[in-house]
Write a protein that holds these residues in place. Structure first.
Motif, PDB file in Angstrom:
ATOM      1  N   PRO A 178      -8.248  11.537   4.039  1.00 60.70           N
ATOM      2  CA  PRO A 178      -6.894  11.780   4.565  1.00 60.70           C
ATOM      3  C   PRO A 178      -6.344  10.636   5.408  1.00 60.70           C
ATOM      4  O   PRO A 178      -5.141  10.554   5.601  1.00 60.70           O
ATOM      5  CB  PRO A 178      -7.060  13.055   5.390  1.00 60.70           C
ATOM      6  CG  PRO A 178      -8.510  13.163   5.688  1.00 60.70           C
ATOM      7  CD  PRO A 178      -9.229  12.499   4.564  1.00 60.70           C
ATOM      8  N   ASP A 179      -7.212   9.752   5.880  1.00 60.75           N
ATOM      9  CA  ASP A 179      -6.705   8.630   6.663  1.00 60.75           C
ATOM     10  C   ASP A 179      -5.728   7.766   5.882  1.00 60.75           C
ATOM     11  O   ASP A 179      -4.868   7.107   6.476  1.00 60.75           O
ATOM     12  CB  ASP A 179      -7.865   7.768   7.153  1.00 60.75           C
ATOM     13  CG  ASP A 179      -8.446   8.324   8.449  1.00 60.75           C
ATOM     14  OD1 ASP A 179      -8.010   9.416   8.860  1.00 60.75           O
ATOM     15  OD2 ASP A 179      -9.314   7.669   9.030  1.00 60.75           O
TER      16      ASP A 179
ATOM     17  N   GLU B 224       2.734   1.046  23.302  1.00 63.44           N
ATOM     18  CA  GLU B 224       1.513   1.713  22.852  1.00 63.44           C
ATOM     19  C   GLU B 224       0.255   0.950  23.216  1.00 63.44           C
ATOM     20  O   GLU B 224      -0.836   1.480  23.151  1.00 63.44           O
ATOM     21  CB  GLU B 224       1.568   1.917  21.337  1.00 63.44           C
ATOM     22  CG  GLU B 224       2.543   2.996  20.944  1.00 63.44           C
ATOM     23  CD  GLU B 224       2.284   4.281  21.722  1.00 63.44           C
ATOM     24  OE1 GLU B 224       1.178   4.797  21.642  1.00 63.44           O
ATOM     25  OE2 GLU B 224       3.202   4.729  22.430  1.00 63.44           O
ATOM     26  N   LEU B 225       0.412  -0.295  23.571  1.00 64.94           N
ATOM     27  CA  LEU B 225      -0.763  -1.094  23.924  1.00 64.94           C
ATOM     28  C   LEU B 225      -1.513  -0.525  25.121  1.00 64.94           C
ATOM     29  O   LEU B 225      -2.690  -0.771  25.301  1.00 64.94           O
ATOM     30  CB  LEU B 225      -0.348  -2.537  24.237  1.00 64.94           C
ATOM     31  CG  LEU B 225       0.056  -3.363  23.022  1.00 64.94           C
ATOM     32  CD1 LEU B 225       0.565  -4.714  23.467  1.00 64.94           C
ATOM     33  CD2 LEU B 225      -1.140  -3.521  22.091  1.00 64.94           C
TER      34      LEU B 225
ATOM     35  N   LEU C 174      -3.323   8.641   4.346  1.00 60.45           N
ATOM     36  CA  LEU C 174      -1.962   9.159   4.521  1.00 60.45           C
ATOM     37  C   LEU C 174      -1.328   8.653   5.806  1.00 60.45           C
ATOM     38  O   LEU C 174      -0.130   8.845   6.025  1.00 60.45           O
ATOM     39  CB  LEU C 174      -1.992  10.689   4.562  1.00 60.45           C
ATOM     40  CG  LEU C 174      -2.221  11.393   3.238  1.00 60.45           C
ATOM     41  CD1 LEU C 174      -2.481  12.865   3.461  1.00 60.45           C
ATOM     42  CD2 LEU C 174      -0.997  11.218   2.352  1.00 60.45           C
ATOM     43  N   ARG C 175      -2.135   8.025   6.631  1.00 62.73           N
ATOM     44  CA  ARG C 175      -1.646   7.691   7.961  1.00 62.73           C
ATOM     45  C   ARG C 175      -0.461   6.723   7.917  1.00 62.73           C
ATOM     46  O   ARG C 175       0.557   6.950   8.568  1.00 62.73           O
ATOM     47  CB  ARG C 175      -2.783   7.107   8.794  1.00 62.73           C
ATOM     48  CG  ARG C 175      -2.627   7.306  10.265  1.00 62.73           C
ATOM     49  CD  ARG C 175      -3.834   6.736  10.999  1.00 62.73           C
ATOM     50  NE  ARG C 175      -5.025   7.544  10.842  1.00 62.73           N
ATOM     51  CZ  ARG C 175      -5.362   8.545  11.667  1.00 62.73           C
ATOM     52  NH1 ARG C 175      -4.598   8.846  12.678  1.00 62.73           N
ATOM     53  NH2 ARG C 175      -6.467   9.221  11.475  1.00 62.73           N
ATOM     54  N   ALA C 176      -0.608   5.650   7.147  1.00 64.35           N
ATOM     55  CA  ALA C 176       0.470   4.660   7.107  1.00 64.35           C
ATOM     56  C   ALA C 176       1.759   5.291   6.592  1.00 64.35           C
ATOM     57  O   ALA C 176       2.850   5.040   7.114  1.00 64.35           O
ATOM     58  CB  ALA C 176       0.073   3.482   6.220  1.00 64.35           C
ATOM     59  N   ALA C 177       1.618   6.135   5.562  1.00 61.88           N
ATOM     60  CA  ALA C 177       2.802   6.804   5.016  1.00 61.88           C
ATOM     61  C   ALA C 177       3.413   7.743   6.048  1.00 61.88           C
ATOM     62  O   ALA C 177       4.638   7.809   6.202  1.00 61.88           O
ATOM     63  CB  ALA C 177       2.425   7.576   3.749  1.00 61.88           C
ATOM     64  N   SER C 178       2.560   8.428   6.760  1.00 59.72           N
ATOM     65  CA  SER C 178       3.055   9.346   7.788  1.00 59.72           C
ATOM     66  C   SER C 178       3.801   8.586   8.871  1.00 59.72           C
ATOM     67  O   SER C 178       4.880   8.993   9.313  1.00 59.72           O
ATOM     68  CB  SER C 178       1.879  10.130   8.378  1.00 59.72           C
ATOM     69  OG  SER C 178       2.329  11.035   9.352  1.00 59.72           O
ATOM     70  N   VAL C 179       3.217   7.470   9.279  1.00 63.78           N
ATOM     71  CA  VAL C 179       3.869   6.654  10.312  1.00 63.78           C
ATOM     72  C   VAL C 179       5.224   6.175   9.818  1.00 63.78           C
ATOM     73  O   VAL C 179       6.221   6.215  10.546  1.00 63.78           O
ATOM     74  CB  VAL C 179       2.966   5.452  10.676  1.00 63.78           C
ATOM     75  CG1 VAL C 179       3.750   4.431  11.475  1.00 63.78           C
ATOM     76  CG2 VAL C 179       1.758   5.936  11.448  1.00 63.78           C
TER      77      VAL C 179
ATOM     78  N   LEU D 276     -10.998   6.052  14.410  1.00 61.67           N
ATOM     79  CA  LEU D 276     -10.485   5.089  13.438  1.00 61.67           C
ATOM     80  C   LEU D 276     -11.591   4.125  13.044  1.00 61.67           C
ATOM     81  O   LEU D 276     -11.373   3.233  12.311  1.00 61.67           O
ATOM     82  CB  LEU D 276      -9.289   4.337  14.029  1.00 61.67           C
ATOM     83  CG  LEU D 276      -8.108   5.242  14.396  1.00 61.67           C
ATOM     84  CD1 LEU D 276      -6.996   4.398  14.979  1.00 61.67           C
ATOM     85  CD2 LEU D 276      -7.639   6.009  13.181  1.00 61.67           C
TER      86      LEU D 276
ATOM     87  N   ALA E 140       0.836  -1.200   0.000  1.00 64.22           N
ATOM     88  CA  ALA E 140       0.000   0.000   0.000  1.00 64.22           C
ATOM     89  C   ALA E 140       0.870   1.248   0.000  1.00 64.22           C
ATOM     90  O   ALA E 140       0.523   2.262  -0.606  1.00 64.22           O
ATOM     91  CB  ALA E 140      -0.916  -0.018   1.219  1.00 64.22           C
TER      92      ALA E 140
ATOM     93  N   THR F 152      -7.231   3.711  22.318  1.00 69.48           N
ATOM     94  CA  THR F 152      -7.319   3.743  20.859  1.00 69.48           C
ATOM     95  C   THR F 152      -8.154   4.930  20.414  1.00 69.48           C
ATOM     96  O   THR F 152      -9.160   5.242  21.033  1.00 69.48           O
ATOM     97  CB  THR F 152      -7.968   2.444  20.354  1.00 69.48           C
ATOM     98  OG1 THR F 152      -7.215   1.350  20.867  1.00 69.48           O
ATOM     99  CG2 THR F 152      -7.962   2.405  18.838  1.00 69.48           C
ATOM    100  N   ASP F 153      -7.727   5.545  19.334  1.00 71.05           N
ATOM    101  CA  ASP F 153      -8.480   6.666  18.788  1.00 71.05           C
ATOM    102  C   ASP F 153      -9.835   6.164  18.289  1.00 71.05           C
ATOM    103  O   ASP F 153      -9.882   5.325  17.391  1.00 71.05           O
ATOM    104  CB  ASP F 153      -7.687   7.288  17.636  1.00 71.05           C
ATOM    105  CG  ASP F 153      -8.351   8.557  17.142  1.00 71.05           C
ATOM    106  OD1 ASP F 153      -7.675   9.334  16.485  1.00 71.05           O
ATOM    107  OD2 ASP F 153      -9.549   8.762  17.434  1.00 71.05           O
TER     108      ASP F 153
END
Lengths: 113, 113
Positions: free
Chosen positions: A73-74, A104-105, A76-81, A113, A4, A109-110
């Motif tokens: 815009p979501d 992070e566990l 973009l999240r994986a790319a941003s991460v 999402l 992706a 959670t947001d």
DNA sequence: CGCATATTCAACCGATTGGTTGACGATCTG
DNA sequence: CAGATCGTCAACCAATCGGTTGAATATGCG
């Protein structure tokens, strides 16, 4: 094997497509209206929109004969991460990623999402 | 007319190049050592490195006959800023991290997640 | 010097990209 | 229905991409 991330980054690598995303940031638009400011054919813009849709960066919904384009815009999240892993968490290796994930566990959670 | 953003995103749109960046996150490397884990010719890797260097994502310094490659994560900043304009993406997003681990590192999913 | 090592160059190749044009299907409107 | 509008499809094109191979260029070493 194309991930992706490949598709998203490739979609972002074109100035016309980035400009389209910027336009859609303001409001949803019909394909014809997206094409209007560009000095290229409607078919070319239609192809660009298909590439953005394939990357998940926009969604398209047809109402009547008008196809509305909406920014997603979501996507973009994986790319941003992926990019954040280079600046903020240096040095990052696999162990650091796993440790980070475990940490992070404990965070909520947001819900969006 | 091709902007810096074009070049950076295009450089990131290839999995081999992203993997190279990930390798360089751990340490500087010689070209030959960068090429070693990949099933392609040294010349191909040399080209990939040239693309990364043109994007500013790495720097290359020749010492003796060895050319050392160094990650330059600052080059990601402009791209990161561009993406942030579409919404704030927490770098610490769990779902995105899982996707990242699954897609990029080919790790089995932790069953406890 | 002579040879091995490190890397790039140059030519080539097939696939993909970003654009064009013209025809087409679908939908609205008078 | 006829005509205009919306958008895509199909074929085509030049340019770029990602890879190959073989030769060339440096550099280090015995």
């Amino acid at each position: 094997m194309t991930s992706a991330l490949d598709i998203v980054f490739a979609a972002l690598a074109d100035p016309t497509r980035r400009e389209i995303l910027r336009m859609l940031l303001e409001d949803d638009m019909a394909v014809t209206d997206v094409a209007e400011p560009f000095a290229m054919s409607l078919a070319a813009i239609s192809k660009h929109l298909a590439i953005l849709a394939a990357a998940g960066l926009i969604s398209q919904e047809k109402r009547g004969r008008v196809k509305w384009c909406k920014l997603e815009p979501d996507a973009l999240r994986a790319a941003s991460v992926w990019m954040q892993s280079f600046g903020q968490f240096e040095p990052v290796n696999l162990d650091a990623f796993e440790a980070f994930l475990a940490q992070e566990l404990h965070l909520p959670t947001d819900p969006e999402l």
